[in-house]
Motif scaffolding. Structure first.
Motif, short mmCIF file in Angstrom:
data_model
loop_
_atom_site.label_atom_id
_atom_site.label_comp_id
_atom_site.label_asym_id
_atom_site.label_seq_id
_atom_site.Cartn_x
_atom_site.Cartn_y
_atom_site.Cartn_z
N ASP A 264 0.83 -1.21 0.00
CA ASP A 264 0.00 0.00 0.00
C ASP A 264 0.86 1.26 0.00
N ARG A 265 2.17 1.08 0.07
CA ARG A 265 3.11 2.20 0.20
C ARG A 265 3.19 2.99 -1.10
N ILE A 266 3.27 4.32 -0.95
CA ILE A 266 3.40 5.25 -2.07
C ILE A 266 4.82 5.83 -2.02
N VAL A 267 5.44 6.00 -3.17
CA VAL A 267 6.73 6.66 -3.25
C VAL A 267 6.50 8.07 -3.79
N ILE A 268 7.06 9.05 -3.09
CA ILE A 268 6.97 10.44 -3.52
C ILE A 268 8.36 10.88 -3.94
N GLY A 269 8.51 11.21 -5.21
CA GLY A 269 9.79 11.66 -5.73
C GLY A 269 9.86 13.17 -5.75
N GLY A 270 10.59 13.73 -4.82
CA GLY A 270 10.68 15.18 -4.68
C GLY A 270 9.90 15.60 -3.46
N TYR A 271 10.56 16.26 -2.52
CA TYR A 271 9.87 16.64 -1.29
C TYR A 271 9.91 18.16 -1.07
N GLY B 79 -2.95 7.94 7.18
CA GLY B 79 -2.31 6.71 7.64
C GLY B 79 -1.77 5.84 6.53
N VAL B 80 -1.53 6.42 5.37
CA VAL B 80 -0.99 5.65 4.24
C VAL B 80 0.54 5.71 4.29
N PRO B 81 1.20 4.55 4.26
CA PRO B 81 2.66 4.57 4.30
C PRO B 81 3.25 5.13 3.00
N TYR B 82 4.34 5.86 3.15
CA TYR B 82 4.99 6.42 1.97
C TYR B 82 6.48 6.53 2.20
N THR B 83 7.20 6.60 1.11
CA THR B 83 8.65 6.77 1.10
C THR B 83 8.95 8.01 0.28
N THR B 84 9.82 8.87 0.79
CA THR B 84 10.19 10.07 0.05
C THR B 84 11.59 9.94 -0.52
N ILE B 85 11.75 10.46 -1.74
CA ILE B 85 13.04 10.54 -2.42
C ILE B 85 13.29 12.01 -2.72
N ASP B 86 14.50 12.48 -2.43
CA ASP B 86 14.85 13.84 -2.79
C ASP B 86 16.37 13.92 -2.95
N ILE B 87 16.83 14.87 -3.74
CA ILE B 87 18.27 15.03 -3.93
C ILE B 87 18.93 15.72 -2.74
N ASP B 88 18.13 16.35 -1.90
CA ASP B 88 18.64 17.00 -0.69
C ASP B 88 18.25 16.20 0.54
N SER B 89 19.12 16.15 1.52
CA SER B 89 18.80 15.43 2.75
C SER B 89 17.89 16.29 3.63
N GLY B 90 17.21 15.64 4.53
CA GLY B 90 16.32 16.33 5.46
C GLY B 90 15.61 15.31 6.32
N ASP B 91 14.96 15.80 7.36
CA ASP B 91 14.28 14.90 8.29
C ASP B 91 13.18 14.08 7.63
N GLU B 92 12.54 14.62 6.63
CA GLU B 92 11.42 13.95 5.98
C GLU B 92 11.84 13.10 4.78
N ILE B 93 13.14 13.06 4.48
CA ILE B 93 13.62 12.34 3.30
C ILE B 93 14.08 10.95 3.70
N ASP B 94 13.53 9.92 3.03
CA ASP B 94 13.90 8.54 3.32
C ASP B 94 15.09 8.07 2.47
N VAL B 95 15.10 8.48 1.21
CA VAL B 95 16.16 8.07 0.29
C VAL B 95 16.69 9.32 -0.40
N ILE B 96 17.99 9.53 -0.29
CA ILE B 96 18.61 10.69 -0.95
C ILE B 96 19.08 10.25 -2.33
N GLY B 97 18.61 10.96 -3.35
CA GLY B 97 19.00 10.64 -4.72
C GLY B 97 17.99 11.21 -5.70
N SER B 98 18.19 10.86 -6.95
CA SER B 98 17.35 11.36 -8.03
C SER B 98 16.30 10.32 -8.42
N LEU B 99 15.12 10.79 -8.71
CA LEU B 99 14.05 9.91 -9.17
C LEU B 99 14.36 9.32 -10.55
#
Length: 82
Positions: free
Chosen positions: A5-12, A27-47
């Motif tokens: 059910d997890r959603i990936v969000i590319g760009g935060y 309450g939907v699980p999600y993973t964030t990807i962004d090129i910049d680090s931050g508290d809300e970023i799960d994976v640092i990198g490019s989509l």
């Protein structure tokens, strides 16, 4: 293929933080990807990078939201993760 059910969000940035807030409130699980680090970023990198997509387990996600500031990059990212 069984997808979670997890959603990936590319760009935060401004665009990606809005669906993240909505998903969290619902309450939907999600993973964030962004090129910049931050508290809300799960994976640092490019989509558009296959290693980043693998680290975010995009192939197991229910959906991907390309929340990038540039339409052409979002379209290219869609081609990469398809």
């Amino acid at each position: 293929m069984n997808r979670s059910d997890r959603i990936v969000i590319g760009g935060y940035g401004v665009v990606g933080s809005n669906p993240a807030e909505t998903l969290a409130a619902d309450g939907v699980p999600y993973t964030t990807i962004d090129i910049d680090s931050g508290d809300e970023i799960d994976v640092i990198g490019s989509l558009t990078d296959e290693e980043t997509l693998g680290a975010a387990a995009v192939s197991d996600a229910h959906a991907v939201i390309p929340a990038l500031g540039d339409d052409s990059t979002s379209i290219f990212a869609t081609l990469v993760f398809n």
